[in-house]
Enzyme design. Structure first.
Site, PDB file in Angstrom:
ATOM      1  N   GLU A 112       0.829  -1.206   0.000  1.00 29.23           N
ATOM      2  CA  GLU A 112       0.000   0.000   0.000  1.00 29.23           C
ATOM      3  C   GLU A 112       0.865   1.258   0.000  1.00 29.23           C
ATOM      4  O   GLU A 112       0.549   2.244  -0.673  1.00 29.23           O
ATOM      5  CB  GLU A 112      -0.940  -0.012   1.201  1.00 29.23           C
ATOM      6  CG  GLU A 112      -2.015  -1.090   1.100  1.00 29.23           C
ATOM      7  CD  GLU A 112      -2.948  -1.111   2.290  1.00 29.23           C
ATOM      8  OE1 GLU A 112      -4.130  -0.763   2.103  1.00 29.23           O
ATOM      9  OE2 GLU A 112      -2.499  -1.467   3.396  1.00 29.23           O
ATOM     10  N   GLU A 133      -4.586  -9.103   3.508  1.00 33.37           N
ATOM     11  CA  GLU A 133      -5.241  -8.740   4.766  1.00 33.37           C
ATOM     12  C   GLU A 133      -6.493  -9.551   5.062  1.00 33.37           C
ATOM     13  O   GLU A 133      -6.876  -9.697   6.225  1.00 33.37           O
ATOM     14  CB  GLU A 133      -5.583  -7.240   4.765  1.00 33.37           C
ATOM     15  CG  GLU A 133      -4.396  -6.314   5.020  1.00 33.37           C
ATOM     16  CD  GLU A 133      -3.673  -5.931   3.745  1.00 33.37           C
ATOM     17  OE1 GLU A 133      -2.897  -4.964   3.778  1.00 33.37           O
ATOM     18  OE2 GLU A 133      -3.859  -6.620   2.718  1.00 33.37           O
TER      19      GLU A 133
END
Length: 264
Positions: A112, A133
């Protein structure tokens, strides 16, 4: 500058290194230092390119520190995500080229962070990129759902995130996540290659002022309608036409010589 984000400059390039061995996982403290380093580079007129990399040879960044998340309450976690969003948006909107140098694994929040950079370069090795995630029962909460979808398309991004895929760097290149993949098995060779590449975008070789505005036009313009984006592009072009570099570029072209830019 700090203990968790090392800051150094060299001939127009600012190098920001995430430093928390062994996996360079980030905390609120690291992001505060990253935020400060981004602003330092933004305000420095002698810095034209920002390189973001990780300490060591195995990890660019493994994402958020899991122990910190497990122990924090819901209020802290919300504001932690908000500050991370603000920090990465500041990086994304800074009108200077930002290169993520993937020295090792870039997974979860690490990817990210890299997605908020303009370009991603990587090296040979058994390294992975991905947003797994979902395996923790959460989503990529530092911009991953938004930036990955904008980069590789909605369906492929959903597939990667819903399946919790981590893929090799080679696959990252094929998907368009990684821009350049260099055959550098030694970290020293990779860092030298990154240094050479970053300096290609600095004066006098490149009109860094124009590169920064190209970056701004794309990063902000794609969030607008086409007509709004075109208007924004015209404003940036007007700013460039008034610059010394544009005058030098046009003069050099007419004189059939190589331009010498000053980022002014």
């Amino acid at each position: 500058m700090g203990t968790l984000v090392h800051y150094a400059t060299d001939k127009g390039v600012a190098f920001l290194t995430l430093t928390d061995p062994p996996v360079n996982a980030y905390t609120y403290e690291m992001f505060k230092e990253l935020d400060a380093a981004i602003l330092e580079a933004r305000f420095d007129d002698d810095v034209h390119v920002i390189v973001l990399t990780g300490h060591g040879e195995k990890y660019f960044c493994a994402g958020a520190n899991i122990n910190m998340l497990r122990e924090a309450d819901e209020s802290f976690k919300y504001y932690f995500c908000l500050h991370a969003n603000e920090t990465l948006c500041r990086l994304e909107q800074t009108p200077k080229l930002v290169i993520a140098a993937l020295n090792g694994h870039a997974v979860g929040g690490g990817l990210e962070v890299a997605l908020a950079c303009d370009l991603r370069v990587a090296r040979t090795g058994p390294f992975l990129v991905g947003l797994p995630e979902v395996n923790l029962g959460v989503l990529p909460g530092t911009g991953g759902t938004q930036r990955l979808a904008r980069l590789i398309g909605r369906s492929k991004a959903i597939e990667m995130m819903a399946e919790g895929q981590n893929v090799p760097f080679e696959e990252g290149v094929r998907l368009g996540i990684i821009n350049k993949y260099w055959e550098c098995t030694k970290i020293e060779d990779f860092r030298r290659k990154v240094d050479e590449y970053a300096h290609e975008f600095t004066p006098p070789h490149k009109a860094a002022f124009a590169v920064g505005r190209i970056k701004r036009s794309v990063q902000s313009g794609l969030e607008m309608s086409l007509l709004e984006g075109l208007a924004f592009e015209r404003e940036l072009q007007a700013e460039l036409f008034a610059s010394s570099d544009a005058k030098e570029g046009l003069t050099a072209y007419t004189a059939k010589r190589k331009p010498s830019f000053k980022a002014r």
